[in-house]
Design an enzyme around this catalytic site. Structure first.
Site, PDB file in Angstrom:
ATOM      1  CG  HIS A 187      -1.871   1.030   1.409  1.00 57.14           C
ATOM      2  ND1 HIS A 187      -1.590   2.277   1.917  1.00 57.14           N
ATOM      3  CD2 HIS A 187      -3.193   1.037   1.115  1.00 57.14           C
ATOM      4  CE1 HIS A 187      -2.708   3.006   1.926  1.00 57.14           C
ATOM      5  NE2 HIS A 187      -3.687   2.275   1.444  1.00 57.14           N
TER       6      HIS A 187
ATOM      7  CG  ASP B  13       0.633  -2.368   6.041  1.00 57.08           C
ATOM      8  OD1 ASP B  13      -0.337  -2.507   6.813  1.00 57.08           O
ATOM      9  OD2 ASP B  13       0.570  -1.725   4.978  1.00 57.08           O
TER      10      ASP B  13
ATOM     11  CD  GLN C 263      -7.015  -4.308   4.055  1.00 57.16           C
ATOM     12  OE1 GLN C 263      -7.995  -4.984   4.363  1.00 57.16           O
ATOM     13  NE2 GLN C 263      -7.108  -3.035   3.741  1.00 57.16           N
TER      14      GLN C 263
ATOM     15  CE  LYS D  97      -7.166  -0.084   6.175  1.00 57.15           C
ATOM     16  NZ  LYS D  97      -7.982   0.525   5.127  1.00 57.15           N
TER      17      LYS D  97
ATOM     18  CB  CYS E  73      -3.875   3.529  -1.516  1.00 64.04           C
ATOM     19  SG  CYS E  73      -5.093   4.822  -1.333  1.00 64.04           S
TER      20      CYS E  73
HETATM   21  N1  7TS Z   1      -1.723  -0.781   4.602  1.00 56.09           N
HETATM   22  C1  7TS Z   1      -2.659  -1.497   3.964  1.00 56.09           C
HETATM   23  C2  7TS Z   1      -2.359  -2.875   3.510  1.00 56.09           C
HETATM   24  C3  7TS Z   1      -3.918  -0.929   3.759  1.00 56.09           C
HETATM   25  O1  7TS Z   1      -4.863  -1.650   3.141  1.00 56.09           O
HETATM   26  C4  7TS Z   1      -4.179   0.380   4.204  1.00 56.09           C
HETATM   27  C5  7TS Z   1      -5.489   1.068   3.937  1.00 56.09           C
HETATM   28  C6  7TS Z   1      -3.171   1.059   4.891  1.00 56.09           C
HETATM   29  C7  7TS Z   1      -1.953   0.455   5.055  1.00 56.09           C
HETATM   30  C8  7TS Z   1      -3.366   2.414   5.460  1.00 56.09           C
HETATM   31  O2  7TS Z   1      -4.253   2.377   6.505  1.00 56.09           O
HETATM   32  P1  7TS Z   1      -4.722   3.720   7.206  1.00 56.09           P
HETATM   33  O3  7TS Z   1      -5.730   3.283   8.203  1.00 56.09           O
HETATM   34  O4  7TS Z   1      -3.527   4.326   7.817  1.00 56.09           O
HETATM   35  O5  7TS Z   1      -5.299   4.581   6.120  1.00 56.09           O
HETATM   36  N2  7TS Z   1      -6.186   0.556   2.828  1.00 56.09           N
HETATM   37  C9  7TS Z   1      -7.274   1.085   2.238  1.00 56.09           C
HETATM   38  C10 7TS Z   1      -7.952   0.428   1.200  1.00 56.09           C
HETATM   39  O6  7TS Z   1      -7.633  -0.640   0.739  1.00 56.09           O
HETATM   40  N3  7TS Z   1      -8.989   1.199   0.823  1.00 56.09           N
HETATM   41  O7  7TS Z   1      -9.008   2.295   1.575  1.00 56.09           O
HETATM   42  C11 7TS Z   1      -7.949   2.240   2.468  1.00 56.09           C
END
Ligand code: 7TS
Length: 408
Positions: A125, A202, A205, A228, A366
């Site tokens: 990501h 990371d 997910q 999430k 992303c």
């Molecule tokens: N890493 C992964 C694998 C992700 O899917 C996401 C967010 C992030 C990092 C970042 O997370 P955040 O909470 O800091 O924003 N992924 C997504 C998505 O797949 N659609 O919207 C956000």
């Protein structure tokens, strides 16, 4: 852990699921972007505002003491959920993104020399790419990329070859948001550790789908976001091994991260508070802990089995839609299925599905390098949570038939 997985009871716990969109019952298949919240989480946040609203770590009065106890016990809940031994290894952050930026700024930056290497994969990501690029620009470090196969598996031989004397960190996604791939991170961490290379995972997910145990994985850092995993937005956590956190300088300066301040000199607080400058997202921390307690109550093993059935069903049925191609068919997958429909832009697919009440994500997720890897600009992604049903897959397939009719 409860024995029975009562899907209808679970669905009743999530008020947002019970609504219509464009005159159709909502079918929510965008859980990889964010999850809906159970009433327990909404109540935890509301109770804080109604009863305990106060700042933490600074008040002698009852409300502040209650808030502090609740905030710190949330940290303990998170520690237990991911199997860490010491609550001081749990740093509250704004999100996965902030957790990764914290590691970049406080752990890696002081260790980097020009020419040093940071190793990430082709399926990251943006939040596990851009912080390292920023670091590359300011330090002269080099970003190296672990390739993935057409199916969406990490190339472990290539990985082994890339782990070198100049590698200072491996940053790897546990579960890919764009492909659903579950990476063999335990094995990858062991391979890196053989060369004394620390690993950041990371877990954005993975946290809602897998039973994460940071001690068993032996990762150096593990980052995730509450939103999430059925918790509030604006709160996340970084697990970091105590030996690393103790060595790391502050990330941001402000209140709470200090022991004493004089104009000549400031003495910093111990981890984790050293990394939590300013008034934290207290209600978020309580909501996050409540969300983790909620899924522990249902049982992660039961959730995993249920979601695995949904993934299997969707993987079998989606390819029966004429012109549909799955993107990513890795050995082990969780949570998300990406696909494209011949000649129809994913945004059009997403827009028509929305008219049918079906919420999916269409775009690059992303993870633009993943799209580039497959020669695409975007995909449609259906992603599952514990409350999804087989009927949701029926609705998705019916929606895709409508899409095909519109474009026929
Ligand atoms: N890493 C992964 C694998 C992700 O899917 C996401 C967010 C992030 C990092 C970042 O997370 P955040 O909470 O800091 O924003 N992924 C997504 C998505 O797949 N659609 O919207 C956000």
């Amino acid at each position: 852990m409860s024995a029975a997985f009562d899907l209808e009871a679970i669905r009743r716990d999530f008020p947002a699921l019970d609504q219509q969109v464009h005159g159709r019952d909502l079918v929510y298949l965008d859980n990889a972007a964010t999850t809906q919240k159970p009433r327990a989480v909404i109540d935890a946040v509301r109770n804080f505002y109604e009863r305990d609203c106060s700042n933490v770590h600074r008040g002698v009065h009852a409300l502040s003491q209650r808030a502090t106890v609740a905030y710190e016990s949330s940290r303990t809940t998170i520690r237990k959920h991911i199997g860490a031994h010491d609550s001081r290894e749990i740093v509250f952050t704004r999100s996965t993104t902030e957790a990764i930026n914290l590691v970049a700024a406080s752990f890696l930056r002081p260790r980097l020399q020009p020419g040093d290497e940071i190793l990430i994969s082709e399926m990251e990501h943006h939040s596990n790419i851009v912080p390292w690029q920023l670091l590359r620009e300011s330090t002269g470090a080099v970003l190296r990329i672990i390739p993935i196969s057409d199916e969406g598996n990490i190339d472990l031989d290539a990985y082994q070859g890339l782990l070198g004397p100049k590698t200072r960190l491996v940053g790897i996604v546990h579960v890919s948001n764009a492909l659903g791939t579950v990476n063999p991170i335990k094995e990858m961490i062991a391979m890196a550790h053989e060369k004394d290379i620390p690993v950041l995972v990371d877990g954005a997910q993975a946290i809602s789908h897998l039973d994460v145990d940071v001690v068993d994985l032996d990762c150096d850092f593990y980052a995730f976001s509450a939103h999430k995993v059925y918790g509030p937005s604006g709160i996340g956590a970084l697990y970091g091994k105590r030996k690393h956190l103790l060595e790391m300088p502050p990330f941001q300066g402000g209140g709470d991260m200090i022991l004493s301040v004089r104009f000549e000199e400031t003495i910093f607080n111990e981890p984790p508070h050293r990394f939590e400058a300013g008034t934290p997202n207290i209600e978020g921390a309580l909501g996050m802990a409540t969300a983790l307690e909620y899924i522990d109550g249902v049982g992660l093993e039961a959730i995993r089995k249920h979601e695995e059935r949904l993934m299997k069903e969707a993987s079998l049925r989606l390819p029966e839609v004429p012109g549909l191609r799955l993107i990513g068919q890795a050995r082990q997958r969780a949570g998300a299925i990406s696909f494209v429909l011949n000649g129809i832009h994913p945004h059009d697919v997403g827009t028509i599905l929305d008219q049918e009440g079906v919420a999916v994500r269409a775009g690059h997720h992303c993870a633009q390098p993943v799209m580039q890897r497959y020669g695409l600009s975007a995909t449609v992604r259906a992603s599952f949570g514990l409350y999804n049903r087989e009927e949701d897959i029926d609705a998705l397939i019916r929606g895709l038939e409508s899409v095909r009719e519109v474009f026929a």
